[in-house]
Write a protein that holds these residues in place. Structure first.
Motif, PDB file in Angstrom:
ATOM      1  N   LYS A 282       0.832  -1.206   0.000  1.00  0.00           N
ATOM      2  CA  LYS A 282       0.000   0.000   0.000  1.00  0.00           C
ATOM      3  C   LYS A 282       0.868   1.258   0.000  1.00  0.00           C
ATOM      4  O   LYS A 282       0.562   2.231  -0.690  1.00  0.00           O
ATOM      5  CB  LYS A 282      -0.935   0.001   1.214  1.00  0.00           C
ATOM      6  N   ASP A 283       1.930   1.229   0.761  1.00  0.00           N
ATOM      7  CA  ASP A 283       2.807   2.392   0.840  1.00  0.00           C
ATOM      8  C   ASP A 283       3.461   2.669  -0.506  1.00  0.00           C
ATOM      9  O   ASP A 283       3.548   3.828  -0.949  1.00  0.00           O
ATOM     10  CB  ASP A 283       3.883   2.144   1.905  1.00  0.00           C
ATOM     11  N   ARG A 284       3.904   1.620  -1.205  1.00  0.00           N
ATOM     12  CA  ARG A 284       4.547   1.831  -2.505  1.00  0.00           C
ATOM     13  C   ARG A 284       3.543   2.298  -3.559  1.00  0.00           C
ATOM     14  O   ARG A 284       3.879   3.101  -4.426  1.00  0.00           O
ATOM     15  CB  ARG A 284       5.264   0.544  -2.934  1.00  0.00           C
ATOM     16  N   ILE A 285       2.298   1.791  -3.473  1.00  0.00           N
ATOM     17  CA  ILE A 285       1.265   2.279  -4.387  1.00  0.00           C
ATOM     18  C   ILE A 285       0.989   3.752  -4.127  1.00  0.00           C
ATOM     19  O   ILE A 285       0.884   4.555  -5.064  1.00  0.00           O
ATOM     20  CB  ILE A 285      -0.024   1.438  -4.236  1.00  0.00           C
ATOM     21  N   ASP A 286       0.904   4.123  -2.856  1.00  0.00           N
ATOM     22  CA  ASP A 286       0.660   5.533  -2.510  1.00  0.00           C
ATOM     23  C   ASP A 286       1.793   6.432  -3.028  1.00  0.00           C
ATOM     24  O   ASP A 286       1.540   7.534  -3.505  1.00  0.00           O
ATOM     25  CB  ASP A 286       0.509   5.692  -1.005  1.00  0.00           C
ATOM     26  N   LYS A 287       3.009   5.957  -2.941  1.00  0.00           N
ATOM     27  CA  LYS A 287       4.137   6.755  -3.425  1.00  0.00           C
ATOM     28  C   LYS A 287       4.061   6.954  -4.933  1.00  0.00           C
ATOM     29  O   LYS A 287       4.387   8.022  -5.454  1.00  0.00           O
ATOM     30  CB  LYS A 287       5.461   6.100  -3.023  1.00  0.00           C
ATOM     31  N   GLN A 288       3.612   5.928  -5.647  1.00  0.00           N
ATOM     32  CA  GLN A 288       3.441   6.067  -7.099  1.00  0.00           C
ATOM     33  C   GLN A 288       2.328   7.037  -7.431  1.00  0.00           C
ATOM     34  O   GLN A 288       2.426   7.801  -8.399  1.00  0.00           O
ATOM     35  CB  GLN A 288       3.177   4.701  -7.747  1.00  0.00           C
ATOM     36  N   LEU A 289       1.281   7.029  -6.623  1.00  0.00           N
ATOM     37  CA  LEU A 289       0.191   7.970  -6.854  1.00  0.00           C
ATOM     38  C   LEU A 289       0.650   9.398  -6.618  1.00  0.00           C
ATOM     39  O   LEU A 289       0.195  10.319  -7.282  1.00  0.00           O
ATOM     40  CB  LEU A 289      -1.005   7.666  -5.943  1.00  0.00           C
TER      41      LEU A 289
END
Length: 289
Positions: A282-289
């Motif tokens: 989730k954290d890596r997805i948020d960073k991509q967003l």
């Protein structure tokens, strides 16, 4: 023309669930509006991304009925019906209300790893039994076997088989299909990031996972590709390159449901044996967003 019906972006819809894992029809309504407002060209129901293997027959029928009613013929609908028991697939076709469905998407038989002749005969039986056109679906990473270009071209001669969703990731195989297929047989990308390369040699579009979360941007990319505006399309494609692998890292649709939660569309809930995304993902997805 059937070519125009499935040109562009089809979205492989997720099935939203509530926190107690019931089908979330409010979330499904929001997802339908979100994708249709984003300009996708058609919807694919009851596929892998829709967690078809963990929804019951009664749930499948209710989901299909709900979507038909809410979409109200605004875009074509494709319904997923496949399996590794040919007889059961043909029985499921007979027992499904396919009124208003433009085509059936049927995955190549999985787990029992049939020969190419077995795959061919399976699809002939499915196509003969199906009252609507059939789109083949080749996804070796899930099925454990590859449907070769030669088998696809043999099946393309069947009057009721109109195309293939090709998710082998093998561009040489995809090019062989494009070279030898009948003119009206549809080559559809099953890999989001390979859509533009496949359009360059004959694909008509994609059945996409990312289009659940980015319907406007993804469908615009595909549309630009089909208009041969590859410089503009590639700029959009580059925005998806880093986030796309995260969609599958812990199983599909785990990643894309995180995105949909972030956009306020539905919960990230999935059914076992899938589990919700880890905190790290989730954290890596948020960073991509």
């Amino acid at each position: 023309m059937i070519q125009n019906t499935f040109s562009g972006t089809g979205v492989a819809l997720v099935t939203p669930f509530t926190s107690n894992l019931a089908v979330d029809y409010d979330g499904l309504r929001q997802l339908l509006d979100f994708t249709l407002d984003g300009g996708v060209d058609y919807l694919v129901i009851n596929g892998t991304t829709g967690e078809s293997v963990t929804t019951t027959a009664a749930e499948k029928a209710a989901i299909l009925s709900f979507i038909k009613k809410h979409v109200n013929a605004r875009v074509p609908l494709v319904y997923g019906l496949g399996g590794n028991n040919t007889h059961e697939v043909t029985e499921a076709i007979a027992g499904t209300d396919l009124e208003g469905i433009a085509a059936v998407l049927s995955v190549s038989p999985y787990y029992n790893k049939p020969s190419q002749q077995g795959i061919y005969q399976h699809y002939v039986q499915v196509a003969n039994a199906c009252p609507v056109p059939v789109i083949l679906y080749n996804v070796p990473g899930r099925t454990g076997s590859n449907m070769t270009a030669e088998t696809t071209i043999r099946l393309a001669a069947h009057d009721n088989i109109i195309g293939i969703k090709e998710a082998s990731g093998n561009l040489e195989q995809c090019m062989a299909i494009a070279k030898h297929k009948p003119a009206d047989f549809l080559l559809i990308s099953g890999d989001d990031l390979l859509t533009l390369p496949m359009i360059t040699f004959g694909a008509v579009g994609v059945i996409s996972v990312l289009a659940n979360a980015f319907p406007e941007k993804f469908s615009r990319m595909v549309r630009l590709g089909l208009e041969y505006k590859f410089d503009e399309a590639s700029k959009l494609l580059h925005d998806f390159i880093d986030i796309n692998p995260l969609m599958y890292e812990e199983g599909n649709p785990v990643g894309v449901k995180v995105l949909l939660e972030r956009f306020g569309v539905c919960t990230p809930a999935v059914r076992l044996p899938l589990v919700e995304a880890s905190a790290g993902l989730k954290d890596r997805i948020d960073k991509q967003l």
